[in-house]
Structure formats: structure tokens, C-alpha cells
Design a protein around this motif. Structure first.
Motif, mmCIF file in Angstrom:
data_model
loop_
_atom_site.group_PDB
_atom_site.id
_atom_site.type_symbol
_atom_site.label_atom_id
_atom_site.label_comp_id
_atom_site.label_asym_id
_atom_site.label_seq_id
_atom_site.Cartn_x
_atom_site.Cartn_y
_atom_site.Cartn_z
ATOM 1 N N ASP A 292 1.636 5.792 8.345
ATOM 2 C CA ASP A 292 2.570 6.008 6.978
ATOM 3 C C ASP A 292 3.518 6.299 6.221
ATOM 4 O O ASP A 292 3.874 7.615 6.879
ATOM 5 C CB ASP A 292 1.387 5.807 5.595
ATOM 6 N N TYR B 39 4.796 7.284 2.364
ATOM 7 C CA TYR B 39 4.577 7.332 1.050
ATOM 8 C C TYR B 39 4.861 8.852 0.699
ATOM 9 O O TYR B 39 5.266 9.635 0.661
ATOM 10 C CB TYR B 39 3.099 7.298 1.215
ATOM 11 N N GLY C 73 4.412 3.167 -1.165
ATOM 12 C CA GLY C 73 4.127 3.132 0.083
ATOM 13 C C GLY C 73 3.737 2.109 1.560
ATOM 14 O O GLY C 73 4.451 1.434 0.422
#
Length: 145
Positions: free
Chosen positions: A63, A65, A85
Motif C-alpha cells: 500500500d 498512503y 490511500g
């Protein structure tokens, strides 16, 4: 609204030293294994980070973010929330430090809501693992000096 998870750990250091490690975002990839980058993108007049962009890679989970931070005047609490995100719909968290002589109890509270639905049991287990790892890595970094 996502459920919250909370865990605590005792660190053999004063709260100022613990908060200094928490606030040193560019150093996160050195000690917090899941982070590949952590970059302060906005700072306040006091020099503390107001927004930080993270890249995270933990097993199959990746991820990117950005979190917004709010610091308490007494230096014992920092709260954050998700600005944007890829994999998360929301994230709210807090580190609260409780001094106890030369030691500090660090209480970590986290609530994450993913963009992709996840069964509650698996989400809670993942949150517990993330929090447990984060607290242990923080303790290790602070106590190593």
C-alpha cells in the motif's frame, strides 16, 4: 465505522525518547520492517510532521498512503488519520505515552477500514499482528538508543 484495536507495551526509556523515535518518520524503514519509504510531505511551524506519505510492503499486502498527524502540547500523545490511500478507506490511530519513572507505557490504538471487504475475524487478527509488530519494533529501536 471500523472497530478499534488497542495494545500496550512498556519501554525502558523516558517518554521524550519514545516520542522522538515515533516522530522520526524518515528513519522508519531502518527499524519498522514493513515500511519501504516514509516521507514528511508537510510540517508545522514547530517542525513536527503534519502529513507523511508511506509505502508499505508486508507479505502479499502492499500500500501507499498519506496520514495527517496531530501532536498534543504535552508531547505524550500523537493522533493520525488517513488523508488518502490505495488499499485503505480509513485509518485512525494513536500513540499515547504514560510515564512511569524511567519507563514509559506506550498504548497504540488503531482502526483501519480497507477498500476491499475483509471478514472481521481476519481483519482483527491482521490488526493485532500489525500492532504487536509495531510495538515490539518501536521498543527495540528506543531501547537500542
Amino acid at each position: 465505522m471500523a472497530d478499534e484495536s488497542t495494545q500496550s507495551i512498556v519501554v525502558e526509556a523516558p517518554p521524550e525518547r519514545v516520542m522522538a523515535v515515533i516522530a522520526d518518520f524518515p528513519a522508519y524503514p531502518e527499524w519498522a520492517k514493513a515500511f519501504t519509504t516514509a516521507e514528511v510531505v508537510a510540517a508545522g511551524a514547530d517542525g513536527r510532521a503534519e502529513q507523511v506519505a508511506f509505502s508499505l510492503e508486508s507479505g502479499p499486502f502492499k500500500d501507499t498512503y498519506t496520514l495527517a498527524y496531530q501532536w498534543s502540547a504535552d508531547g505524550l500523545v500523537v493522533d493520525w488519520s488517513l488523508v488518502k490511500g490505495q488499499m485503505q478507506r480509513s485509518q485512525n490511530g494513536r500513540y499515547a505515552l504514560t510515564p512511569d519513572g524511567a519507563r514509559t507505557t506506550v498504548t497504540y490504538t488503531l482502526s483501519v477500514q480497507l477498500a476491499v471487504p475483509m471478514i472481521g475475524l481476519f481483519r482483527r487478527k491482521a490488526e493485532k499482528m500489525i500492532m504487536d509488530t509495531a510495538l515490539k519494533e518501536l521498543k527495540r529501536r528506543v531501547e537500542q538508543g
